[in-house]
Design an enzyme around this catalytic site. Structure first.
Site, PDB file in Angstrom:
ATOM      1  N   CYS A   3      83.227  40.629   1.514  1.00  0.00           N
ATOM      2  CA  CYS A   3      84.022  39.878   0.532  1.00  0.00           C
ATOM      3  C   CYS A   3      83.919  38.403   0.868  1.00  0.00           C
ATOM      4  O   CYS A   3      84.316  37.976   1.960  1.00  0.00           O
ATOM      5  CB  CYS A   3      85.471  40.353   0.563  1.00  0.00           C
ATOM      6  SG  CYS A   3      86.581  39.303  -0.386  1.00  0.00           S
ATOM      7  N   CYS A   6      87.275  36.820   1.846  1.00  0.00           N
ATOM      8  CA  CYS A   6      87.708  37.187   3.198  1.00  0.00           C
ATOM      9  C   CYS A   6      86.913  36.392   4.233  1.00  0.00           C
ATOM     10  O   CYS A   6      87.465  35.972   5.258  1.00  0.00           O
ATOM     11  CB  CYS A   6      87.559  38.684   3.426  1.00  0.00           C
ATOM     12  SG  CYS A   6      88.877  39.679   2.670  1.00  0.00           S
ATOM     13  N   HIS A  45      93.586  41.133   1.520  1.00  0.00           N
ATOM     14  CA  HIS A  45      92.628  41.482   0.465  1.00  0.00           C
ATOM     15  C   HIS A  45      93.280  42.380  -0.576  1.00  0.00           C
ATOM     16  O   HIS A  45      93.653  43.513  -0.283  1.00  0.00           O
ATOM     17  CB  HIS A  45      91.395  42.170   1.062  1.00  0.00           C
ATOM     18  CG  HIS A  45      90.352  42.482   0.029  1.00  0.00           C
ATOM     19  ND1 HIS A  45      89.299  41.647  -0.260  1.00  0.00           N
ATOM     20  CD2 HIS A  45      90.237  43.531  -0.823  1.00  0.00           C
ATOM     21  CE1 HIS A  45      88.573  42.179  -1.223  1.00  0.00           C
ATOM     22  NE2 HIS A  45      89.114  43.325  -1.586  1.00  0.00           N
ATOM     23  N   ASN A  85      90.858  36.129 -13.732  1.00  0.00           N
ATOM     24  CA  ASN A  85      89.975  37.060 -14.426  1.00  0.00           C
ATOM     25  C   ASN A  85      90.042  38.410 -13.712  1.00  0.00           C
ATOM     26  O   ASN A  85      89.908  38.472 -12.492  1.00  0.00           O
ATOM     27  CB  ASN A  85      88.543  36.520 -14.432  1.00  0.00           C
ATOM     28  CG  ASN A  85      88.436  35.198 -15.177  1.00  0.00           C
ATOM     29  OD1 ASN A  85      89.045  35.036 -16.228  1.00  0.00           O
ATOM     30  ND2 ASN A  85      87.698  34.246 -14.621  1.00  0.00           N
ATOM     31  N   HIS A  96      88.351  39.712  -4.935  1.00  0.00           N
ATOM     32  CA  HIS A  96      89.492  39.402  -4.057  1.00  0.00           C
ATOM     33  C   HIS A  96      90.404  38.555  -4.948  1.00  0.00           C
ATOM     34  O   HIS A  96      89.967  37.506  -5.458  1.00  0.00           O
ATOM     35  CB  HIS A  96      88.997  38.629  -2.827  1.00  0.00           C
ATOM     36  CG  HIS A  96      90.065  38.266  -1.835  1.00  0.00           C
ATOM     37  ND1 HIS A  96      89.954  38.523  -0.472  1.00  0.00           N
ATOM     38  CD2 HIS A  96      91.258  37.623  -1.977  1.00  0.00           C
ATOM     39  CE1 HIS A  96      91.021  38.065   0.158  1.00  0.00           C
ATOM     40  NE2 HIS A  96      91.836  37.516  -0.738  1.00  0.00           N
ATOM     41  N   HIS A  98      92.379  36.134  -7.012  1.00  0.00           N
ATOM     42  CA  HIS A  98      92.422  34.670  -6.964  1.00  0.00           C
ATOM     43  C   HIS A  98      92.939  34.135  -8.280  1.00  0.00           C
ATOM     44  O   HIS A  98      92.708  34.726  -9.341  1.00  0.00           O
ATOM     45  CB  HIS A  98      91.049  34.073  -6.644  1.00  0.00           C
ATOM     46  CG  HIS A  98      89.938  34.551  -7.529  1.00  0.00           C
ATOM     47  ND1 HIS A  98      89.358  35.790  -7.377  1.00  0.00           N
ATOM     48  CD2 HIS A  98      89.302  33.966  -8.576  1.00  0.00           C
ATOM     49  CE1 HIS A  98      88.401  35.935  -8.287  1.00  0.00           C
ATOM     50  NE2 HIS A  98      88.355  34.852  -9.038  1.00  0.00           N
TER      51      HIS A  98
END
Ligand code: AMP
Ligand code: ZN
Length: 111
Positions: A3, A6, A45, A85, A96, A98
């Site tokens: 990720c 991450c 996460h 989104n 992840h 956001h």
């Protein structure tokens, strides 16, 4: 886990940090869509907004309070947009959670 966010949190990938505490990180988007384009993420996460649970309420509230602070610091508090989104067909490319904070230019209703 593979990720990218991450990896940014762990310091394995560099980022331009705007704000950080134990729970969240804010950094500048590498492909800005506006003069101000900041991503605000939880350090834990969570794959997307579709995975948010009631027990995440304090974390999400904290994120939005910091978004308001960041908007003031960036001088865009009168006109900015917060977008998350969710899902590939909605344009999500990093899985992840956001929140895009976008401003500093004229923002039409949906673009
Ligand atoms: P989304 O496409 O809505 O999932 O948003 C992901 C965002 O992450 C995009 O706007 C990318 O430009 C941004 N992004 C991807 N990799 C990085 C990175 N290493 N540093 C900063 N932003 C990134
Ligand atoms: Zn992650």
């Amino acid at each position: 886990m593979d990720c990218v966010f991450c990896k940014i949190i762990n310091g394995d990938i560099p980022s331009t940090k705007v704000y950080e505490d134990d729970e969240i990180l804010a950094f500048r988007d590498i492909e800005p869509a506006a003069p101000t384009h900041i991503l605000v993420i939880p350090k834990r996460h969570i794959a997307s907004a579709a995975e948010i649970k009631p027990e995440d309420g304090a974390l999400i509230g904290h994120i939005f309070a910091k978004i308001a602070d960041i908007a003031r610091l960036e001088g865009i508090e009168d006109a900015f947009r917060v977008v998350s989104n969710c899902g590939r067909d909605a344009g999500q490319t990093v899985f992840h959670l956001h929140f895009h904070v976008v401003g500093g230019r004229e923002l039409s209703k949906w673009a």
